[in-house]
Design a protein around this motif. Structure first.
Motif, mmCIF file in Angstrom:
data_model
loop_
_atom_site.group_PDB
_atom_site.id
_atom_site.type_symbol
_atom_site.label_atom_id
_atom_site.label_comp_id
_atom_site.label_asym_id
_atom_site.label_seq_id
_atom_site.Cartn_x
_atom_site.Cartn_y
_atom_site.Cartn_z
ATOM 1 N N TYR A 67 0.811 -1.217 0.000
ATOM 2 C CA TYR A 67 0.000 0.000 0.000
ATOM 3 C C TYR A 67 0.843 1.266 0.000
ATOM 4 C CZ TYR A 67 -3.890 -3.115 0.865
ATOM 5 O OH TYR A 67 -4.816 -4.114 0.762
ATOM 6 N N ARG A 68 2.162 1.095 -0.173
ATOM 7 C CA ARG A 68 3.106 2.200 -0.320
ATOM 8 C C ARG A 68 3.051 3.195 0.850
ATOM 9 N NH1 ARG A 68 5.120 1.429 -5.336
ATOM 10 N NH2 ARG A 68 3.788 0.444 -6.844
ATOM 11 N N LYS A 69 2.969 2.629 2.042
ATOM 12 C CA LYS A 69 3.019 3.469 3.241
ATOM 13 C C LYS A 69 4.400 4.103 3.350
ATOM 14 C CE LYS A 69 -0.946 2.455 5.323
ATOM 15 N NZ LYS A 69 -1.947 3.380 5.685
ATOM 16 N N ASP A 70 4.470 5.195 4.058
ATOM 17 C CA ASP A 70 5.744 5.845 4.346
ATOM 18 C C ASP A 70 6.642 4.818 5.023
ATOM 19 O OD1 ASP A 70 7.869 7.337 5.292
ATOM 20 O OD2 ASP A 70 6.636 8.797 6.347
ATOM 21 N N GLU A 71 7.834 4.595 4.463
ATOM 22 C CA GLU A 71 8.709 3.543 5.002
ATOM 23 C C GLU A 71 9.092 3.773 6.458
ATOM 24 O OE1 GLU A 71 13.240 4.474 3.707
ATOM 25 O OE2 GLU A 71 11.917 3.825 2.105
ATOM 26 N N SER A 72 9.003 5.008 6.933
ATOM 27 C CA SER A 72 9.321 5.274 8.341
ATOM 28 C C SER A 72 8.223 4.740 9.257
ATOM 29 C CB SER A 72 9.524 6.767 8.578
ATOM 30 O OG SER A 72 8.308 7.469 8.397
ATOM 31 N N GLN A 73 7.061 4.396 8.711
ATOM 32 C CA GLN A 73 5.956 3.836 9.497
ATOM 33 C C GLN A 73 6.009 2.311 9.561
ATOM 34 O OE1 GLN A 73 2.297 5.307 7.871
ATOM 35 N NE2 GLN A 73 2.836 7.440 8.184
ATOM 36 N N ILE A 74 7.033 1.712 8.967
ATOM 37 C CA ILE A 74 7.165 0.258 8.916
ATOM 38 C C ILE A 74 8.276 -0.181 9.864
ATOM 39 C CG2 ILE A 74 7.689 -1.695 7.405
ATOM 40 C CD1 ILE A 74 6.493 -0.061 5.081
ATOM 41 N N ASP A 75 8.025 -1.254 10.603
ATOM 42 C CA ASP A 75 8.994 -1.781 11.560
ATOM 43 C C ASP A 75 10.008 -2.668 10.839
ATOM 44 O OD1 ASP A 75 10.425 -2.820 13.628
ATOM 45 O OD2 ASP A 75 8.714 -3.752 14.646
ATOM 46 N N TRP A 76 11.059 -2.065 10.298
ATOM 47 C CA TRP A 76 12.067 -2.797 9.518
ATOM 48 C C TRP A 76 12.938 -3.685 10.390
ATOM 49 C CZ3 TRP A 76 11.012 -3.213 4.665
ATOM 50 C CH2 TRP A 76 10.248 -2.222 4.050
ATOM 51 N N GLY A 77 12.902 -3.505 11.688
ATOM 52 C CA GLY A 77 13.680 -4.355 12.581
ATOM 53 C C GLY A 77 13.228 -5.808 12.553
ATOM 54 N N LYS A 78 11.977 -6.050 12.177
ATOM 55 C CA LYS A 78 11.444 -7.412 12.103
ATOM 56 C C LYS A 78 11.473 -7.975 10.686
ATOM 57 C CE LYS A 78 8.287 -6.800 15.962
ATOM 58 N NZ LYS A 78 6.886 -6.797 16.387
ATOM 59 N N PHE A 79 11.925 -7.201 9.727
ATOM 60 C CA PHE A 79 11.850 -7.598 8.321
ATOM 61 C C PHE A 79 12.859 -8.677 7.949
ATOM 62 C CE2 PHE A 79 13.480 -7.156 3.983
ATOM 63 C CZ PHE A 79 12.331 -7.432 3.268
#
Length: 182
Positions: A67-79
């Motif tokens: 959904y192309r959310k702002d990447e700063s709103q995604i928890d990349w630590g779990k990716f």
């Protein structure tokens, strides 16, 4: 089901890595926006097929990419990019999986050498890559125990793959889903 390879069905978003364009693509061919630290951590010489995954019971986090959310709103630590195939290879699945393990071993060797020598390898960090693990299905009881273990630990289901088949895009009898309907 005998001789099929059983994998956890990762509940994420399917993603294809293109090392030439340095981009992830969806099943429909749309570019998926991932942060530079993830893109830079991907291999530069092999196309990959896998799942953009944020852990069990975390599908909505993966959908933020679609959904192309702002990447700063995604928890990349779990990716994690859970890789299970090399779509450009003409080999059987067993041979392609072996190629993945060679690529994975190479990444681990690079990381180990970096630790020993103190090199940063131009900031490369392969912490986002995970090669999907499998078990060879022995019988229907083994299949059901394997599935139940994944379900008990919050997983969605399993994929059964035929190791003798070439890569096929789209749906295929070479790999079958098996999950419990909720």
């Amino acid at each position: 089901m005998l001789c099929r390879w059983m994998f956890e069905k990762y509940d994420g978003v399917r993603g294809f890595w293109n090392p030439i364009k340095k981009a992830f693509y969806s099943r429909k061919g749309n570019i998926l926006a991932l942060p530079p630290q993830v893109i830079e951590a991907m291999p530069t010489n092999v196309f990959l097929d896998g799942e953009l995954w944020f852990g069990r019971d975390n599908f909505q986090e993966a959908m933020k990419i679609v959904y192309r959310k702002d990447e700063s709103q995604i928890d990349w630590g779990k990716f994690k990019y859970v890789v299970y195939d090399i779509p450009t290879s003409k080999a059987t699945y067993a041979e392609r999986y072996a190629q993945l393990c060679i690529v994975s071993t190479f990444f681990l060797m690079i990381q180990f050498c970096d630790i020993l020598t103190g090199n940063e390898l131009e900031g490369k960090d392969y912490k986002y890559l995970l090669i999907a693990r499998y078990e060879i299905c022995k019988d229907s009881n083994h299949l059901e125990r394997f599935l139940q273990d994944i379900i008990d630990n919050g997983g969605e289901g399993i994929i059964l793959r035929d190791p003798r088949t070439p890569f096929e895009s789209g749906r295929s009898n070479a790999y079958l889903k098996h999950k419990v309907e909720k």
